[in-house]
Design a protein around this motif. Structure first.
Motif, short mmCIF file in Angstrom:
data_model
loop_
_atom_site.label_atom_id
_atom_site.label_comp_id
_atom_site.label_asym_id
_atom_site.label_seq_id
_atom_site.Cartn_x
_atom_site.Cartn_y
_atom_site.Cartn_z
N MET A 1 22.35 24.78 45.64
CA MET A 1 23.01 26.07 45.44
C MET A 1 24.51 25.92 45.66
O MET A 1 24.95 25.29 46.62
CB MET A 1 22.44 27.12 46.41
N THR A 2 25.30 26.51 44.76
CA THR A 2 26.76 26.40 44.85
C THR A 2 27.31 27.46 45.79
O THR A 2 27.00 28.65 45.65
CB THR A 2 27.39 26.57 43.45
N LYS A 3 28.12 27.02 46.74
CA LYS A 3 28.68 27.94 47.73
C LYS A 3 30.09 28.37 47.30
O LYS A 3 30.98 27.55 47.11
CB LYS A 3 28.75 27.24 49.10
N ILE A 4 30.25 29.68 47.14
CA ILE A 4 31.54 30.23 46.67
C ILE A 4 32.12 31.14 47.74
O ILE A 4 31.44 32.03 48.26
CB ILE A 4 31.38 31.02 45.36
N LEU A 5 33.40 30.90 48.05
CA LEU A 5 34.12 31.74 49.01
C LEU A 5 35.18 32.53 48.26
O LEU A 5 36.02 31.96 47.56
CB LEU A 5 34.79 30.87 50.08
N TYR A 6 35.15 33.85 48.45
CA TYR A 6 36.14 34.74 47.84
C TYR A 6 37.18 35.10 48.90
O TYR A 6 36.82 35.62 49.96
CB TYR A 6 35.47 36.01 47.29
N ILE A 7 38.44 34.82 48.60
CA ILE A 7 39.53 35.14 49.53
C ILE A 7 40.35 36.29 48.95
O ILE A 7 40.78 36.23 47.79
CB ILE A 7 40.43 33.93 49.81
N ILE A 8 40.55 37.32 49.75
CA ILE A 8 41.28 38.51 49.32
C ILE A 8 41.98 39.11 50.53
O ILE A 8 41.54 38.91 51.67
CB ILE A 8 40.31 39.52 48.66
N SER A 9 43.07 39.83 50.31
CA SER A 9 43.83 40.38 51.43
C SER A 9 42.97 41.35 52.26
O SER A 9 42.78 41.16 53.46
CB SER A 9 45.08 41.09 50.93
N THR A 10 42.47 42.40 51.61
CA THR A 10 41.57 43.35 52.27
C THR A 10 40.56 43.85 51.24
O THR A 10 40.68 43.57 50.04
CB THR A 10 42.30 44.58 52.84
N LEU A 11 39.61 44.62 51.71
CA LEU A 11 38.62 45.23 50.82
C LEU A 11 38.92 46.72 50.63
O LEU A 11 38.01 47.54 50.49
CB LEU A 11 37.21 45.02 51.37
N LYS A 12 40.20 47.05 50.58
CA LYS A 12 40.63 48.42 50.35
C LYS A 12 40.22 48.86 48.95
O LYS A 12 40.40 48.14 47.97
CB LYS A 12 42.15 48.54 50.50
N ARG A 13 39.67 50.05 48.88
CA ARG A 13 39.20 50.60 47.60
C ARG A 13 40.33 50.57 46.57
O ARG A 13 41.44 51.00 46.83
CB ARG A 13 38.70 52.03 47.79
N GLY A 14 40.05 50.06 45.41
CA GLY A 14 41.03 49.96 44.34
C GLY A 14 40.51 49.04 43.25
O GLY A 14 39.44 48.42 43.38
N GLU A 53 26.32 45.92 52.32
CA GLU A 53 25.04 46.38 51.76
C GLU A 53 24.55 45.45 50.66
O GLU A 53 23.35 45.45 50.34
CB GLU A 53 25.18 47.80 51.24
N LEU A 54 25.45 44.65 50.08
CA LEU A 54 25.05 43.65 49.10
C LEU A 54 24.56 42.38 49.78
O LEU A 54 24.22 41.40 49.10
CB LEU A 54 26.23 43.30 48.18
N ASN A 55 24.55 42.40 51.12
CA ASN A 55 24.13 41.24 51.90
C ASN A 55 25.07 40.05 51.67
O ASN A 55 24.64 38.91 51.51
CB ASN A 55 22.69 40.84 51.56
N VAL A 56 26.38 40.36 51.66
CA VAL A 56 27.41 39.34 51.51
C VAL A 56 28.01 39.06 52.89
O VAL A 56 28.41 39.99 53.60
CB VAL A 56 28.52 39.81 50.54
N SER A 57 28.09 37.80 53.27
CA SER A 57 28.72 37.42 54.54
C SER A 57 30.23 37.62 54.44
O SER A 57 30.86 37.21 53.46
CB SER A 57 28.40 35.95 54.85
N ILE A 58 30.81 38.26 55.47
CA ILE A 58 32.25 38.56 55.46
C ILE A 58 32.89 38.04 56.73
O ILE A 58 32.47 38.38 57.84
CB ILE A 58 32.51 40.07 55.33
N LYS A 59 33.91 37.21 56.58
CA LYS A 59 34.74 36.75 57.69
C LYS A 59 36.08 37.46 57.60
O LYS A 59 36.63 37.63 56.51
CB LYS A 59 34.95 35.24 57.62
#
Length: 371
Positions: A1-14, A53-59
């Protein structure tokens, strides 16, 4: 399984965060192990619980928003080493800069949501904005796969020496589905616009890039000429031009300001037509969302808007940029046209070309090639 990390400043609605949410909702979790790393502290308008709720791990690094280096780099590298991703996927200026210049041993893909030489300059001023755009371009040249949201942005970036793949932003049709008459009536009642026969809407940050005053002036002209027509304009959003816009609309009780809202869907559902007068965009989510709901559009004739309507020109109209007269004439035409065909064309356009499942599959294809 390929492990993908998404990097973003914040999860502010937009827009960019909504695109990321749609991607993670529809990505094949049997093939990809996904997680998110946010750089800054979350604010009140965060969607972090939606992602959970999507069961995504968040650091979370919980750095100050203005921080770029100052302890951030070491914390970032330490956390990424712990996660050990196969692929890093970035969203936004700081994520692009940090990943492009300092995480060279990883395979990297980005989602460029704007044309930085317009957006950054308009937002931060000519000097700072140009420097930021230049740094962004230098960083993205180091990525395995730079992706942008529109052909127009890709074409402009190619002239800056950066070749980008194109994956259009897309919406979740499970949420942005065409409403029935009962839902439309309910939304109009809740929003206080039920008395009007025809509702125009404008959604966005009230800044010079969006040219909200042009839309307001055009609507005033329409309202003055068609006093026997029950029409209104609802403006959703706030920004540096808010006071100027309210002054421009002074005396017109059929121009309503909703301010910043957490959910724009009710306003789009209540609309007969959506207006976007911007002079620069990436691929605007509010336009795609309105089309998905079967709301025809009047759009300024810029590349990304033309690209959207190239899929089905019956879904809306293109008008000259920064032209009150052009928007006024389009409003007149829409007001007196049969909207049934336009509404169907709008929803069909998104279903066939700009829906989130298609977008997720397109990104998956690149992940597979990169892995």
């Amino acid at each position: 399984m390929t492990k993908i990390l998404y990097i973003i400043s914040t999860l502010k609605r937009g827009g960019p965060v909504n695109v990321l949410y749609n991607l993670l909702k529809y990505i094949d979790r049997t093939q990809f192990d996904v997680s998110i790393l946010t750089i800054s502290q979350e604010g009140e308008q965060t969607r972090i619980n939606d992602f959970r709720e999507l069961n995504v791990s968040i650091k979370q690094l919980n750095q100050k928003h203005e921080s770029l280096f100052n302890g951030l780099l070491s914390a970032l590298k330490r956390t990424i080493t712990e996660i050990d991703p196969d692929i890093i996927h970035t969203n936004g200026f700081r994520a692009d800069i940090l990943t492009g210049f300092f995480l060279n041993r990883y395979k990297r893909i980005t989602s460029l949501q704007n044309y930085p030489y317009d957006d950054y300059v308009m937002t931060y001023g000519r000097v700072k904005g140009t420097v930021m755009a230049g740094l962004s371009t230098m960083a993205l040249k180091r990525f395995s796969v730079p992706v942008t949201c529109s052909r127009d942005v890709a074409w402009k970036m190619r002239k800056k020496g950066l070749t980008c793949e194109v994956i259009n932003n897309a919406v979740d049709l499970a949420f942005f589905n065409v409403p029935d008459k009962q839902e439309i009536d309910n939304m109009r009642h809740q929003l206080g616009v039920r008395e009007f026969d025809f509702v125009f809407s404008f959604i966005g940050v009230l800044t010079d890039r969006k040219l909200p005053q042009v839309t307001i002036e055009a609507f005033k002209k329409l309202s003055d000429q068609y006093k026997d027509q029950s029409v209104c304009l609802v403006i959703v959003g706030s920004g540096e031009l808010e006071d100027a816009c309210k002054m421009e609309a002074s005396g017109y009780k059929n121009i309503l300001f909703a301010g910043t809202v957490s959910d724009t869907r009710p306003y789009l559902v209540a609309s007969n037509c959506y207006v976007a007068s911007s002079k620069s965009e990436g691929l605007p989510m509010s336009v795609v969302e309105s089309l998905a709901l079967g709301v025809p559009v009047i759009l300024s004739d810029i590349g990304p808007h033309a690209e959207i309507l190239s899929y089905n020109s019956k879904a809306g109209m293109l008008v000259a940029v920064n032209s009150v007269e052009a928007i006024f004439n389009a409003m007149k035409e829409i007001l007196h046209s049969n909207l049934t065909e336009r509404k169907k064309a709008a929803s069909d356009l998104v279903r066939k070309h700009l829906n989130a499942e298609l977008m997720a599959r397109a990104y998956q294809d690149y992940y597979i090639k990169m892995a």
